[in-house]
Design a protein around this motif. Structure first.
Motif, PDB file in Angstrom:
ATOM      1  N   LEU A  44       0.846  -1.162   0.038  1.00  0.00           N
ATOM      2  CA  LEU A  44       0.188  -0.167   0.092  1.00  0.00           C
ATOM      3  C   LEU A  44       0.735   1.250   0.080  1.00  0.00           C
ATOM      4  CD1 LEU A  44      -2.749  -0.917   2.561  1.00  0.00           C
ATOM      5  CD2 LEU A  44      -2.917  -0.464  -0.100  1.00  0.00           C
ATOM      6  N   SER A  45       2.021   1.295   0.704  1.00  0.00           N
ATOM      7  CA  SER A  45       2.847   2.534   0.802  1.00  0.00           C
ATOM      8  C   SER A  45       3.417   2.746  -0.497  1.00  0.00           C
ATOM      9  CB  SER A  45       3.973   2.022   1.782  1.00  0.00           C
ATOM     10  OG  SER A  45       4.886   3.215   1.984  1.00  0.00           O
ATOM     11  N   MET A  46       4.065   1.610  -1.509  1.00  0.00           N
ATOM     12  CA  MET A  46       4.501   1.600  -2.680  1.00  0.00           C
ATOM     13  C   MET A  46       3.396   1.957  -3.486  1.00  0.00           C
ATOM     14  SD  MET A  46       7.395  -1.277  -2.976  1.00  0.00           S
ATOM     15  CE  MET A  46       6.581  -2.633  -2.292  1.00  0.00           C
ATOM     16  N   LYS A  47       2.105   1.784  -3.319  1.00  0.00           N
ATOM     17  CA  LYS A  47       1.153   2.202  -4.078  1.00  0.00           C
ATOM     18  C   LYS A  47       0.860   3.672  -4.284  1.00  0.00           C
ATOM     19  CE  LYS A  47      -3.468   1.095  -5.839  1.00  0.00           C
ATOM     20  NZ  LYS A  47      -4.653   0.307  -5.629  1.00  0.00           N
ATOM     21  N   CYS A  48       1.206   4.391  -2.999  1.00  0.00           N
ATOM     22  CA  CYS A  48       0.969   5.656  -2.758  1.00  0.00           C
ATOM     23  C   CYS A  48       2.102   6.351  -3.243  1.00  0.00           C
ATOM     24  CB  CYS A  48       0.676   5.829  -1.238  1.00  0.00           C
ATOM     25  SG  CYS A  48      -0.975   5.276  -0.593  1.00  0.00           S
ATOM     26  N   PHE A  49       3.553   6.012  -2.949  1.00  0.00           N
ATOM     27  CA  PHE A  49       4.594   6.721  -3.119  1.00  0.00           C
ATOM     28  C   PHE A  49       5.470   6.243  -4.045  1.00  0.00           C
ATOM     29  CE2 PHE A  49       3.093   7.019   1.299  1.00  0.00           C
ATOM     30  CZ  PHE A  49       2.823   8.315   1.253  1.00  0.00           C
ATOM     31  N   GLY A  50       5.348   5.117  -4.787  1.00  0.00           N
ATOM     32  CA  GLY A  50       6.128   4.513  -5.736  1.00  0.00           C
ATOM     33  C   GLY A  50       6.996   3.430  -5.351  1.00  0.00           C
ATOM     34  N   VAL A  51       7.556   2.600  -6.174  1.00  0.00           N
ATOM     35  CA  VAL A  51       8.214   1.531  -5.860  1.00  0.00           C
ATOM     36  C   VAL A  51       9.732   2.035  -5.443  1.00  0.00           C
ATOM     37  CG1 VAL A  51       9.145  -0.565  -6.609  1.00  0.00           C
ATOM     38  CG2 VAL A  51       6.814   0.144  -7.207  1.00  0.00           C
ATOM     39  N   ASN A  52       9.943   2.184  -4.415  1.00  0.00           N
ATOM     40  CA  ASN A  52      11.296   2.758  -3.962  1.00  0.00           C
ATOM     41  C   ASN A  52      11.430   2.291  -2.544  1.00  0.00           C
ATOM     42  OD1 ASN A  52      10.511   4.912  -1.905  1.00  0.00           O
ATOM     43  ND2 ASN A  52       9.555   5.584  -3.945  1.00  0.00           N
ATOM     44  N   GLU A  53      12.890   2.544  -1.976  1.00  0.00           N
ATOM     45  CA  GLU A  53      13.224   1.635  -0.735  1.00  0.00           C
ATOM     46  C   GLU A  53      12.630   2.644   0.403  1.00  0.00           C
ATOM     47  OE1 GLU A  53      15.425   4.030  -2.678  1.00  0.00           O
ATOM     48  OE2 GLU A  53      16.898   2.530  -2.637  1.00  0.00           O
ATOM     49  N   PHE A  54      12.422   4.018   0.060  1.00  0.00           N
ATOM     50  CA  PHE A  54      11.783   4.721   1.417  1.00  0.00           C
ATOM     51  C   PHE A  54      10.161   4.461   1.447  1.00  0.00           C
ATOM     52  CE2 PHE A  54       9.472   8.099   2.869  1.00  0.00           C
ATOM     53  CZ  PHE A  54      10.261   8.874   4.050  1.00  0.00           C
ATOM     54  N   ALA A  55       9.529   4.232   0.462  1.00  0.00           N
ATOM     55  CA  ALA A  55       8.208   3.885   0.478  1.00  0.00           C
ATOM     56  C   ALA A  55       8.068   2.528   1.176  1.00  0.00           C
ATOM     57  CB  ALA A  55       7.771   3.787  -1.027  1.00  0.00           C
TER      58      ALA A  55
END
Length: 542
Positions: A101-112
């Motif tokens: 869900l976090s990567m869906k909101c903020f993109g596929v990256n290590e911070f997300a």
């Protein structure tokens, strides 16, 4: 007022100016409190910078991040996938749901990928504050500082793991149980208790029932409150609701990929803890530590606070007695925290297949206990001064370790981020594959969007490189054995890896890669790389 002038009888200034002395003490106490807040803020900032700046590290963090990425890519919110066609049966889905869900909101990256796990630890800190604030003898700010400065908290706050969500569940359940028994709003406490159990069941499985049940029974037995515990908490209804709230997923996962419950319950909850070097692990390798190693892990996890507590214990100066001390209540509270702290350690004492994060659920109770003990031992102002010293040590130690890891290349050799980035920059066409002749690196799968492949040997890697050419990644120590490859067009050193760009085979070679003979003579072997597929290759879910 006659003031004696005899030098043999010096009188402290506080005796003449008590108001000014009190004002000075109050000012000094405020400065220490401000320093405490600044250091907690520095720890949070340090962790946020690390979350954004450091690559995902193999194996645990990158593996769980990649499982979350695949969940988002495949839009499959029931079965976590270790690889395309290979279900990940080792853990329930809660942490993967949060990551996806976090990567869906903020993109596929290590911070997300890391953000929801950081927020889990923030929530744990908030629950500790709430619980400490309900008592006069447990200072909330000191509790948060002790929790934030512990080595394992710094590691877990922002690392992609399943243990943070479990710790939310255990902290919510144990805090809710205390509120249910001691108020205020006891019904709310019961709701928090069974909500925490539900979270734990979806985060780590039935383990949460033991981590909450063992300390609860131990405390109630020692304080002779078993009858009260049974009468005032609706256990049958609450447990039934928790099992129902989490159980639907277990049923759905078993129906979708039969065999899950057998592997997860028997394998992950029995063999993983009691079978040394368990060979049934489908997704990695089992650890084999000596029984009792969890206690060593607990010392490491709480560093530097064992040193601070030891120094305080050796200090002969004591705080004045608390005039509002209710000794029976305080003893019950300390015992509750002790049982809560010790439950994970006692439970895992006999286990041999363990890792450091297994101590994480004990840390909130340890922070609550330590803050209460420190305040009673040395008073609020000196307690804050000791904690400030510990936080300075914690921040300094973290910076030293980070700089040493950067100097030695530990970040670049334990993550494939840079070599995948080099592949993306050097490839001439989208069809050129990227094949790793390394141990399986989940960070390579994450940063390549699932396109990285893994080969057990150099000859297998060459077979994967089709007629259009491609890239092979080797560890630096393996590069010399492939130096005679005449099909290598480019050779780039990236961190601890070597990226080889291979020519397509010439037309007069019958399609046979010119490196094949040299590769056949090499002794590089890094397999196997994946768990047995659940489905046939033609039926994968990709």
């Amino acid at each position: 007022m006659n003031i004696p002038l005899s030098p043999e009888l010096p009188i402290p200034a506080a005796d003449y100016f008590p108001a000014r002395a009190s004002e000075f003490d109050r000012s000094a106490g405020e400065r220490v409190t401000h320093a405490l807040l600044l250091l907690i803020g520095a720890l949070v900032l340090l962790r946020l910078v690390g979350m954004a700046g450091l690559p995902l590290m193999d194996t645990t963090e990158a593996r769980y991040a990649e499982v979350g990425r695949k969940m988002l890519e495949l839009n499959d919110w029931i079965t976590p996938w270790h690889d395309y066609g290979v279900p990940f049966w080792a853990k329930p889905p809660l942490s993967f749901w949060l990551t996806a869900l976090s990567m869906k909101c903020f993109g596929v990256n290590e911070f997300a990928a890391r953000l929801p796990h950081f927020l889990c630890m923030v929530l744990v800190a908030g629950l500790c504050w709430r619980l400490a604030n309900s008592r006069r003898d447990t200072p909330p700010l000191a509790c948060i500082a002790l929790l934030a400065g512990a080595a394992l908290s710094l590691l877990a706050a922002g690392a992609v793991m399943t243990d943070e969500a479990l710790t939310v569940g255990t902290t919510l359940a144990m805090g809710g149980l205390w509120q249910a028994l001691h108020g205020p709003r006891r019904r709310t406490g019961c709701v928090l208790l069974f909500t925490g159990l539900t979270i734990g069941l979806l985060a780590k499985g039935p383990l949460v029932l033991l981590l909450v049940g063992l300390p609860t029974v131990a405390w109630a037995t020692q304080t002779r409150q078993l009858g009260r515990l049974w009468k005032e908490v609706p256990w049958l209804i609450g447990l039934a609701m928790s099992v129902a709230a989490a159980g639907w997923w277990y049923l759905a996962a078993e129906l979708k990929t039969p065999g899950f419950i057998d592997y997860f319950i028997v394998g992950e909850h029995w063999h993983r803890f009691v079978t040394p070097g368990w060979s049934g692990d489908r997704y990695g390798f089992a650890h084999a530590f000596a029984p009792g190693t969890i206690w060593v892990f607990a010392l490491v996890a709480t560093f530097p606070w064992p040193l601070v507590l030891l120094a305080v214990a050796l200090d002969r100066r004591r705080a004045t007695a608390d005039p509002f001390n209710e000794e029976a209540d305080r003893r019950s509270w300390r015992l509750y925290l002790a049982c809560w702290s010790l439950a994970p350690l006692v439970f895992f004492t006999a286990a041999r297949n363990i890792i450091l994060p297994y101590a994480l659920p004990a840390l909130p109770a340890m922070a609550l206990w330590a803050s209460q003990w420190l305040r009673g031992r040395v008073g609020a102002e000196r307690m804050n001064a000791w904690i400030v010293a510990g936080l300075v040590f914690s921040i300094g130690g973290t910076l030293v370790i980070a700089m040493e890891a950067e100097r030695t290349g530990a970040f670049s050799t334990n993550s494939a981020k840079e070599v995948v980035r080099a592949w993306a920059a050097h490839r001439h066409q989208g069809a050129e594959p990227l094949v790793f002749v390394t141990e399986r690196m989940h960070s390579a799968s994450f940063y390549s969007g699932g396109r990285a492949e893994f080969a057990a040997s150099a000859i297998e890697a060459l077979k994967r490189v089709d007629a259009s050419g491609g890239f092979i990644v080797l560890r630096q120590e393996d590069t010399d054995s492939l130096a005679r490859f005449n099909c290598v067009a480019e050779r780039n050193s990236v961190g601890g890896f070597t990226l080889l760009h291979l020519h397509p085979p010439p037309p007069d070679n019958g399609g046979q890669p010119p490196c094949a003979n040299a590769a056949a003579d090499s002794d590089i072997y890094r397999g196997p790389h994946r768990a047995p597929p659940l489905h046939a290759p033609g039926r994968t879910t990709r």
